[in-house]
Write a protein that holds these residues in place. Structure first.
Motif, PDB file in Angstrom:
ATOM      1  N   LEU A   1      28.376  57.720  13.690  1.00 32.97           N
ATOM      2  CA  LEU A   1      29.617  57.264  14.323  1.00 32.97           C
ATOM      3  C   LEU A   1      30.810  57.903  13.632  1.00 32.97           C
ATOM      4  CD1 LEU A   1      29.054  53.397  14.615  1.00 32.97           C
ATOM      5  CD2 LEU A   1      28.752  55.111  16.402  1.00 32.97           C
ATOM      6  N   PRO A   2      31.889  58.131  14.381  1.00 31.97           N
ATOM      7  CA  PRO A   2      33.135  58.535  13.722  1.00 31.97           C
ATOM      8  C   PRO A   2      33.515  57.499  12.665  1.00 31.97           C
ATOM      9  CG  PRO A   2      33.337  58.668  16.115  1.00 31.97           C
ATOM     10  CD  PRO A   2      32.018  58.025  15.825  1.00 31.97           C
ATOM     11  N   ASP A   3      34.087  57.961  11.571  1.00 33.33           N
ATOM     12  CA  ASP A   3      34.406  57.080  10.442  1.00 33.33           C
ATOM     13  C   ASP A   3      35.185  55.835  10.866  1.00 33.33           C
ATOM     14  OD1 ASP A   3      33.145  58.821   8.818  1.00 33.33           O
ATOM     15  OD2 ASP A   3      34.969  59.728   7.966  1.00 33.33           O
ATOM     16  N   GLU A   4      36.158  56.043  11.729  1.00 28.57           N
ATOM     17  CA  GLU A   4      37.008  54.905  12.099  1.00 28.57           C
ATOM     18  C   GLU A   4      36.240  53.827  12.852  1.00 28.57           C
ATOM     19  OE1 GLU A   4      39.965  56.965  14.305  1.00 28.57           O
ATOM     20  OE2 GLU A   4      41.275  57.245  12.571  1.00 28.57           O
ATOM     21  N   GLN A   5      35.313  54.281  13.678  1.00 27.63           N
ATOM     22  CA  GLN A   5      34.522  53.308  14.430  1.00 27.63           C
ATOM     23  C   GLN A   5      33.547  52.581  13.496  1.00 27.63           C
ATOM     24  OE1 GLN A   5      32.715  55.287  17.794  1.00 27.63           O
ATOM     25  NE2 GLN A   5      34.690  56.085  18.485  1.00 27.63           N
ATOM     26  N   ARG A   6      32.924  53.338  12.610  1.00 24.49           N
ATOM     27  CA  ARG A   6      31.989  52.709  11.677  1.00 24.49           C
ATOM     28  C   ARG A   6      32.711  51.691  10.796  1.00 24.49           C
ATOM     29  NH1 ARG A   6      30.020  56.946   9.475  1.00 24.49           N
ATOM     30  NH2 ARG A   6      31.505  57.016   7.782  1.00 24.49           N
ATOM     31  N   GLU A   7      33.872  52.076  10.332  1.00 24.58           N
ATOM     32  CA  GLU A   7      34.660  51.183   9.480  1.00 24.58           C
ATOM     33  C   GLU A   7      35.004  49.877  10.219  1.00 24.58           C
ATOM     34  OE1 GLU A   7      38.598  51.979   6.905  1.00 24.58           O
ATOM     35  OE2 GLU A   7      38.881  52.258   9.055  1.00 24.58           O
ATOM     36  N   ALA A   8      35.389  50.009  11.476  1.00 26.67           N
ATOM     37  CA  ALA A   8      35.740  48.809  12.250  1.00 26.67           C
ATOM     38  C   ALA A   8      34.526  47.903  12.420  1.00 26.67           C
ATOM     39  CB  ALA A   8      36.308  49.211  13.614  1.00 26.67           C
TER      40      ALA A   8
ATOM     41  N   GLU B   1      31.804  47.746  10.543  1.00 27.46           N
ATOM     42  CA  GLU B   1      31.344  47.184   9.267  1.00 27.46           C
ATOM     43  C   GLU B   1      32.274  46.083   8.760  1.00 27.46           C
ATOM     44  OE1 GLU B   1      28.675  50.893   7.533  1.00 27.46           O
ATOM     45  OE2 GLU B   1      30.703  50.604   6.733  1.00 27.46           O
ATOM     46  N   LEU B   2      33.561  46.328   8.874  1.00 21.37           N
ATOM     47  CA  LEU B   2      34.501  45.297   8.408  1.00 21.37           C
ATOM     48  C   LEU B   2      34.404  44.042   9.266  1.00 21.37           C
ATOM     49  CD1 LEU B   2      37.680  47.373   7.484  1.00 21.37           C
ATOM     50  CD2 LEU B   2      36.215  46.067   5.932  1.00 21.37           C
ATOM     51  N   ALA B   3      34.192  44.239  10.554  1.00 22.33           N
ATOM     52  CA  ALA B   3      34.078  43.066  11.419  1.00 22.33           C
ATOM     53  C   ALA B   3      32.758  42.348  11.148  1.00 22.33           C
ATOM     54  CB  ALA B   3      34.164  43.484  12.888  1.00 22.33           C
ATOM     55  N   TYR B   4      31.672  43.075  11.152  1.00 21.33           N
ATOM     56  CA  TYR B   4      30.362  42.426  11.109  1.00 21.33           C
ATOM     57  C   TYR B   4      30.014  41.879   9.724  1.00 21.33           C
ATOM     58  CZ  TYR B   4      25.533  41.422  12.328  1.00 21.33           C
ATOM     59  OH  TYR B   4      24.338  40.777  12.564  1.00 21.33           O
ATOM     60  N   TYR B   5      30.240  42.681   8.699  1.00 19.96           N
ATOM     61  CA  TYR B   5      29.884  42.216   7.349  1.00 19.96           C
ATOM     62  C   TYR B   5      31.033  41.494   6.668  1.00 19.96           C
ATOM     63  CZ  TYR B   5      26.166  45.619   8.066  1.00 19.96           C
ATOM     64  OH  TYR B   5      25.127  46.333   8.590  1.00 19.96           O
ATOM     65  N   GLY B   6      32.258  41.802   7.095  1.00 19.19           N
ATOM     66  CA  GLY B   6      33.411  41.203   6.428  1.00 19.19           C
ATOM     67  C   GLY B   6      33.852  39.892   7.039  1.00 19.19           C
ATOM     68  N   GLY B   7      33.387  39.643   8.270  1.00 26.96           N
ATOM     69  CA  GLY B   7      33.793  38.403   8.929  1.00 26.96           C
ATOM     70  C   GLY B   7      35.251  38.411   9.352  1.00 26.96           C
ATOM     71  N   LEU B   8      35.857  39.589   9.434  1.00 29.31           N
ATOM     72  CA  LEU B   8      37.266  39.667   9.829  1.00 29.31           C
ATOM     73  C   LEU B   8      37.414  39.542  11.337  1.00 29.31           C
ATOM     74  CD1 LEU B   8      38.342  42.734   7.661  1.00 29.31           C
ATOM     75  CD2 LEU B   8      39.133  40.394   7.352  1.00 29.31           C
TER      76      LEU B   8
ATOM     77  N   ARG C   1      25.002  42.907  21.849  1.00 28.83           N
ATOM     78  CA  ARG C   1      24.480  41.957  20.857  1.00 28.83           C
ATOM     79  C   ARG C   1      23.277  42.523  20.127  1.00 28.83           C
ATOM     80  NH1 ARG C   1      26.388  37.254  19.997  1.00 28.83           N
ATOM     81  NH2 ARG C   1      27.203  35.884  21.602  1.00 28.83           N
ATOM     82  N   ASP C   2      22.419  43.204  20.870  1.00 32.29           N
ATOM     83  CA  ASP C   2      21.268  43.828  20.221  1.00 32.29           C
ATOM     84  C   ASP C   2      21.732  44.839  19.172  1.00 32.29           C
ATOM     85  OD1 ASP C   2      19.477  42.375  21.731  1.00 32.29           O
ATOM     86  OD2 ASP C   2      19.201  43.934  23.245  1.00 32.29           O
ATOM     87  N   ALA C   3      22.743  45.608  19.547  1.00 38.71           N
ATOM     88  CA  ALA C   3      23.264  46.610  18.609  1.00 38.71           C
ATOM     89  C   ALA C   3      23.884  45.932  17.393  1.00 38.71           C
ATOM     90  CB  ALA C   3      24.292  47.504  19.308  1.00 38.71           C
ATOM     91  N   ALA C   4      24.647  44.871  17.634  1.00 39.66           N
ATOM     92  CA  ALA C   4      25.264  44.148  16.514  1.00 39.66           C
ATOM     93  C   ALA C   4      24.181  43.555  15.614  1.00 39.66           C
ATOM     94  CB  ALA C   4      26.198  43.055  17.029  1.00 39.66           C
ATOM     95  N   ALA C   5      23.143  42.969  16.222  1.00 42.19           N
ATOM     96  CA  ALA C   5      22.087  42.342  15.421  1.00 42.19           C
ATOM     97  C   ALA C   5      21.330  43.371  14.591  1.00 42.19           C
ATOM     98  CB  ALA C   5      21.129  41.564  16.323  1.00 42.19           C
ATOM     99  N   ALA C   6      21.270  44.604  15.076  1.00 41.27           N
ATOM    100  CA  ALA C   6      20.592  45.651  14.296  1.00 41.27           C
ATOM    101  C   ALA C   6      21.290  45.845  12.953  1.00 41.27           C
ATOM    102  CB  ALA C   6      20.556  46.963  15.082  1.00 41.27           C
TER     103      ALA C   6
END
Lengths: 208, 226
Positions: A149-156, A158-165, B44-49
């Motif tokens: 993924l482009p860096d900006e998309q990956r960053e968004a 990761e911060l959303a999913y793992y950071g809970g932001l 959701r599947d992608a997020a869960a991965a």
């Protein structure tokens, strides 16, 4: 999704051996108040669930709470699970993620301190070698897809999913307009979905 | 919010990156938008991965014991089965099982007959492990929390035209009307307007709509004493 559940199965020590049952069947049994079925689901997914929760809440006690809440929700609402609408792993992990995010927002402890390395937690059971390999494989494939993924998309993501932001917090933190964040998450998550499908990873667990 | 903007929230929703009010707004939208429900499945599947990436320690064995003990305790209390049957819109459920449950939520949320307070009151009683559950006739159940707050869940057919169901609290010689409802199995849980004291019974009757009666006329069911 067929019988692909050997990956994280529990041991064969149960009076009723559910270790080869598909997740869907276990959820159906849990909906009928079968405690063993819930135990089997716990043994299959608690490690993943705990790893995810710990990453998000960065506190062992809170992570345990999130995992416990999530599995209780599985137990209480198994009857509402619709196999035509969601994969069981996705459903369970979504519940875990939601709980962890709710917990971290409530506690306002997010990202305050880095995760302490080398926490000593006794293992409930060692994962079998094939399970460990399957997990490691999957982790590598997801990481590989993320790297594309482009860096900006990956960053968004990761911060959303793992950071809970939230998306607004993300926009603040990255000093970009909210619309930009929305589109990075949207484009990024769609791209991730397609990359995982190309890699044969559109199923939540590897078929062995 | 304009329509296009709501669709755009699907990825943020899949990532749990919405705040509470945005989340609610999107869930209401989901109930009416098949396109978003379909898109959500894949996202959701992608997020869960992403859950596979963190490496961490195994959960402590005591956690397994706690989860299974709570499961066992809730099973014994039997309240859970009831919660399932009335398809309470647990938000997490709605989030995932969008099609069916979100519609239930939308109906529940938009229903004029129940305020948020009523919903919370019903949920509080139904999710309280110490609540007592009693049959009320053959197609309904009453659940009473330790503080006497009570909720009726029913699989009755809707009341016939011109009729309404009425609930009563029967305590010794006292008979108090405790709420009206028309819908049975399609309806939401009904919170009684009076608390149910220990030793009292709950009654369910069929009454003429708009009529006012001090006593039940056509009795449908009476619970055992609390």
């Amino acid at each position: 999704m067929s019988v692909n559940l050997r990956v994280l199965r529990g041991g064969a020590r149960r009076p009723r051996d559910y270790s080869d049952f598909p997740d869907e069947a276990l959820l159906a049994l849990a909906a009928r108040e079968d405690e063993e079925a819930l135990a089997q689901l716990y043994d299959r997914y608690s490690r993943l669930a705990y790893g995810l929760a710990l990453r998000i809440v960065r506190d062992q006690a809170l992570a345990e709470d999130a995992v416990q809440d999530a599995f209780m929700t599985v137990w209480r609402t198994a009857a509402s699970f619709r196999a035509d609408r969601a994969k069981p792993t996705t459903w369970i992990l979504t519940l875990v993620h939601r709980r962890a995010v709710d917990v971290v927002r409530r506690e306002e402890r997010r990202r305050a301190a880095p995760l302490v390395e080398g926490m000593e937690v006794p293992e409930e059971r060692a994962l079998a070698a094939d399970e460990e390999i399957a997990l490691t494989d999957r982790r590598r494939l997801v990481q590989e897809a993320l790297r594309q993924l482009p860096d900006e998309q990956r960053e968004a993501l990761e911060l959303a999913y793992y950071g809970g932001l939230t998306q607004s917090e993300l926009a603040d933190r990255l000093s970009v307009p909210l619309g930009t964040i929305k589109s990075r998450m949207f484009t990024g998550l769609r791209r991730l979905r397609d990359l995982l499908a190309e890699a044969g990873l559109d199923e939540p667990l590897l078929d062995l | 919010m304009e329509q296009e903007a709501v669709h755009d929230l699907v990825a943020a929703y899949a990532l749990d990156a919405l705040d509470d009010s945005e989340r609610r707004e999107f869930e209401e939208h989901l109930a009416t938008c098949e396109k978003c429900r379909e898109e959500l499945e894949g996202l959701r599947d992608a997020a869960a991965a992403l859950a596979y990436v963190p490496e961490g320690p195994a959960p402590p064995p005591a956690l397994r014991d706690r989860v299974l003990k709570q499961v066992h305790d809730e099973k014994a209390s039997n309240v859970v089965a009831l919660r399932r049957r009335v398809a309470l819109p647990a938000v997490a459920t709605v989030a995932v099982v969008a099609a069916a449950a979100a519609i239930v939520l939308a109906i529940w949320a938009s229903s004029l007959s129940s305020s948020l307070d009523t919903k919370n009151a019903a949920l509080a009683v139904l999710s309280n492990h110490a609540s007592k559950r009693m049959p009320l006739g053959t197609a309904s159940e009453v659940v009473v929390a330790p503080d006497g707050r009570a909720v009726v869940v029913s699989a009755l057919s809707p009341a016939p035209s011109g009729k309404t169901y009425e609930l009563w609290v029967l305590d010794g010689k006292s008979v108090k009307p405790a709420g009206l409802f028309v819908q049975g199995k399609e309806g939401e849980p009904v919170v009684l307007v009076h608390r149910v004291p220990r030793g009292a019974q709950v009654g369910l009757s069929l009454e003429r709509s708009g009529g006012r009666s001090d006593h039940p006329t056509t009795i449908v069911g009476v619970s055992p004493p609390l």
